[in-house]
Every structure is written in structure tokens, then in C-alpha cells.
Design a protein around this motif. Structure first.
Motif, PDB file in Angstrom:
ATOM      1  N   SER A 170      13.920 -11.739 -23.057  1.00  0.00           N
ATOM      2  CA  SER A 170      15.073 -12.400 -23.680  1.00  0.00           C
ATOM      3  C   SER A 170      15.294 -11.850 -25.083  1.00  0.00           C
ATOM      4  O   SER A 170      14.370 -11.358 -25.733  1.00  0.00           O
ATOM      5  CB  SER A 170      14.837 -13.915 -23.763  1.00  0.00           C
ATOM      6  OG  SER A 170      13.880 -14.207 -24.766  1.00  0.00           O
ATOM      7  N   ALA A 171      16.529 -11.965 -25.532  1.00  0.00           N
ATOM      8  CA  ALA A 171      16.870 -11.535 -26.896  1.00  0.00           C
ATOM      9  C   ALA A 171      16.111 -12.380 -27.909  1.00  0.00           C
ATOM     10  O   ALA A 171      15.717 -11.883 -28.964  1.00  0.00           O
ATOM     11  CB  ALA A 171      18.377 -11.641 -27.113  1.00  0.00           C
ATOM     12  N   ASP A 172      15.894 -13.656 -27.578  1.00  0.00           N
ATOM     13  CA  ASP A 172      15.163 -14.548 -28.496  1.00  0.00           C
ATOM     14  C   ASP A 172      13.768 -14.027 -28.808  1.00  0.00           C
ATOM     15  O   ASP A 172      13.305 -14.133 -29.949  1.00  0.00           O
ATOM     16  CB  ASP A 172      15.057 -15.963 -27.903  1.00  0.00           C
ATOM     17  CG  ASP A 172      16.362 -16.732 -28.029  1.00  0.00           C
ATOM     18  OD1 ASP A 172      17.087 -16.511 -29.020  1.00  0.00           O
ATOM     19  OD2 ASP A 172      16.643 -17.551 -27.141  1.00  0.00           O
ATOM     20  N   ILE A 215      21.615  -7.408 -29.213  1.00  0.00           N
ATOM     21  CA  ILE A 215      20.452  -6.952 -28.436  1.00  0.00           C
ATOM     22  C   ILE A 215      20.839  -6.743 -26.979  1.00  0.00           C
ATOM     23  O   ILE A 215      21.491  -7.601 -26.373  1.00  0.00           O
ATOM     24  CB  ILE A 215      19.307  -7.983 -28.541  1.00  0.00           C
ATOM     25  CG1 ILE A 215      18.865  -8.102 -30.007  1.00  0.00           C
ATOM     26  CG2 ILE A 215      18.138  -7.604 -27.640  1.00  0.00           C
ATOM     27  CD1 ILE A 215      17.878  -9.224 -30.275  1.00  0.00           C
ATOM     28  N   ASN A 266      19.754 -13.892 -39.761  1.00  0.00           N
ATOM     29  CA  ASN A 266      20.405 -13.983 -38.451  1.00  0.00           C
ATOM     30  C   ASN A 266      21.740 -13.245 -38.456  1.00  0.00           C
ATOM     31  O   ASN A 266      22.232 -12.838 -37.431  1.00  0.00           O
ATOM     32  CB  ASN A 266      20.622 -15.444 -38.073  1.00  0.00           C
ATOM     33  CG  ASN A 266      19.330 -16.123 -37.715  1.00  0.00           C
ATOM     34  OD1 ASN A 266      18.317 -15.470 -37.502  1.00  0.00           O
ATOM     35  ND2 ASN A 266      19.346 -17.437 -37.660  1.00  0.00           N
ATOM     36  N   THR A 315      21.512 -10.679 -34.347  1.00  0.00           N
ATOM     37  CA  THR A 315      21.814 -11.832 -33.508  1.00  0.00           C
ATOM     38  C   THR A 315      21.581 -11.447 -32.044  1.00  0.00           C
ATOM     39  O   THR A 315      21.405 -10.269 -31.726  1.00  0.00           O
ATOM     40  CB  THR A 315      23.280 -12.289 -33.669  1.00  0.00           C
ATOM     41  OG1 THR A 315      24.134 -11.294 -33.093  1.00  0.00           O
ATOM     42  CG2 THR A 315      23.647 -12.514 -35.124  1.00  0.00           C
ATOM     43  N   LYS A 316      21.614 -12.448 -31.174  1.00  0.00           N
ATOM     44  CA  LYS A 316      21.442 -12.188 -29.731  1.00  0.00           C
ATOM     45  C   LYS A 316      22.474 -11.187 -29.213  1.00  0.00           C
ATOM     46  O   LYS A 316      22.181 -10.386 -28.335  1.00  0.00           O
ATOM     47  CB  LYS A 316      21.577 -13.488 -28.939  1.00  0.00           C
ATOM     48  CG  LYS A 316      20.422 -14.414 -29.063  1.00  0.00           C
ATOM     49  CD  LYS A 316      20.627 -15.584 -28.110  1.00  0.00           C
ATOM     50  CE  LYS A 316      19.818 -16.776 -28.531  1.00  0.00           C
ATOM     51  NZ  LYS A 316      19.984 -17.875 -27.583  1.00  0.00           N
ATOM     52  N   ASP A 317      23.685 -11.252 -29.771  1.00  0.00           N
ATOM     53  CA  ASP A 317      24.756 -10.354 -29.326  1.00  0.00           C
ATOM     54  C   ASP A 317      24.498  -8.900 -29.698  1.00  0.00           C
ATOM     55  O   ASP A 317      25.167  -8.001 -29.198  1.00  0.00           O
ATOM     56  CB  ASP A 317      26.098 -10.791 -29.917  1.00  0.00           C
ATOM     57  CG  ASP A 317      26.561 -12.129 -29.359  1.00  0.00           C
ATOM     58  OD1 ASP A 317      26.197 -12.464 -28.217  1.00  0.00           O
ATOM     59  OD2 ASP A 317      27.298 -12.837 -30.078  1.00  0.00           O
ATOM     60  N   ILE A 356      14.225 -11.310 -31.403  1.00  0.00           N
ATOM     61  CA  ILE A 356      14.606 -11.893 -32.699  1.00  0.00           C
ATOM     62  C   ILE A 356      13.391 -12.563 -33.345  1.00  0.00           C
ATOM     63  O   ILE A 356      13.150 -12.398 -34.541  1.00  0.00           O
ATOM     64  CB  ILE A 356      15.773 -12.888 -32.536  1.00  0.00           C
ATOM     65  CG1 ILE A 356      17.062 -12.105 -32.235  1.00  0.00           C
ATOM     66  CG2 ILE A 356      15.938 -13.746 -33.787  1.00  0.00           C
ATOM     67  CD1 ILE A 356      18.249 -12.961 -31.882  1.00  0.00           C
TER      68      ILE A 356
END
Length: 145
Positions: free
Chosen positions: A133-135, A11, A3, A7-9, A138
Motif C-alpha cells: 500500500s502507498a501508506d 505513489i 504530506n 501523498t498517496k496520489d 509514506i
């Protein structure tokens, strides 16, 4: 993938760019903003692109710095930008997924091998292009072992 590396940040979804330089700069800017690289790394990404295209096929480009850019890398990280309508990388190559890489101490080879596994399947690229979504992105990359 750790992670810490993705991370989401890191993407960006639904991006659009006028050209590949703008796209590469945006990919590098994420790496700068998230503390993986010094700002000078972006210029080395553009220099790499002049030497040889980072277009990998399958709508994917993997912008990264030149060999001498290693000194600008603080720690390993990835940036991923989804470009649903694509950006022209020249020679008729359209990129819909940009994956920026900064590798510290040889880690870039492990990172590249994990990316290659994900990107070798067209359906995975389609999942990234269509992710809402970024999720989702990931999760796709974390499925790789």
C-alpha cells in the motif's frame, strides 16, 4: 516528510516498464499530474539522465531535472514508483524503486538528504519494493527526522 510533498496520489505500486526512458517519463508524469511541475520538466529529467545516470545503487534511481529545469518547478514534490521486477538502467543496473524529485527554492537538498537516509538501509528499500500500500511507503519516509 510533509504530506504536501509526498501523498498517496504520488505513489504507484506494481509498475513495470520496458526501459528507463519509459520509467523516467512515468515518474515525471506523476509530478506533472499532481501539480508540482510543468510538463516540460519531464524532458529535463530525460536530459539529466543523458548527462549522468540517476541510478544511485541499492536498486534505486532518483530521476530529477537539470539545473535549468528549476523554472519548471511550481512547488516541491516527490513521486515514488515501485517496480518489483525491476527496469534496466544500463550497465547492469536494475532499478526497483524510482523516486522523482522536484525541489523549489533549494528544498531539493533537504528532500534528498531525507531520501538518502531511508535509501541507505537495504532493508528500507526492500520494504518499499514489497509494500502493498502507498501508506506503507509514506510511513517509511515519514519515520525519517
Amino acid at each position: 516528510m510533509s504530506n504536501q510533498i509526498l501523498t498517496k496520489d504520488n505513489i504507484v505500486l506494481h509498475a513495470s516498464f520496458l526501459n528507463k526512458e519509459e520509467a523516467i517519463r512515468a515518474t515525471g508524469q506523476i509530478l506533472v499530474e499532481q501539480g508540482y511541475v510543468e510538463p516540460s520538466y519531464i524532458e529535463k529529467m530525460l536530459e539529466r539522465e543523458e548527462l549522468t545516470s540517476t541510478y544511485m545503487g541499492n536498486f534505486v534511481a532518483i530521476p530529477h531535472g537539470t539545473e535549468d529545469a528549476k523554472k519548471s518547478v511550481k512547488c516541491s514534490g516527490l513521486s515514488i514508483i515501485q517496480v518489483p521486477h525491476g527496469v534496466d538502467f544500463g550497465d547492469g543496473n536494475v532499478v526497483k524503486v524510482l523516486i522523482g524529485i522536484a525541489g523549489k527554492d533549494g528544498e531539493h537538498l533537504d528532500i534528498l538528504s531525507q531520501i538518502a537516509i531511508v535509501c541507505s538501509e537495504e532493508e528500507n528499500i526492500q520494504r518499499v519494493v514489497e509494500a502493498s500500500s502507498a501508506d506503507e511507503i509514506i510511513n517509511l519516509f515519514s519515520e525519517v527526522k
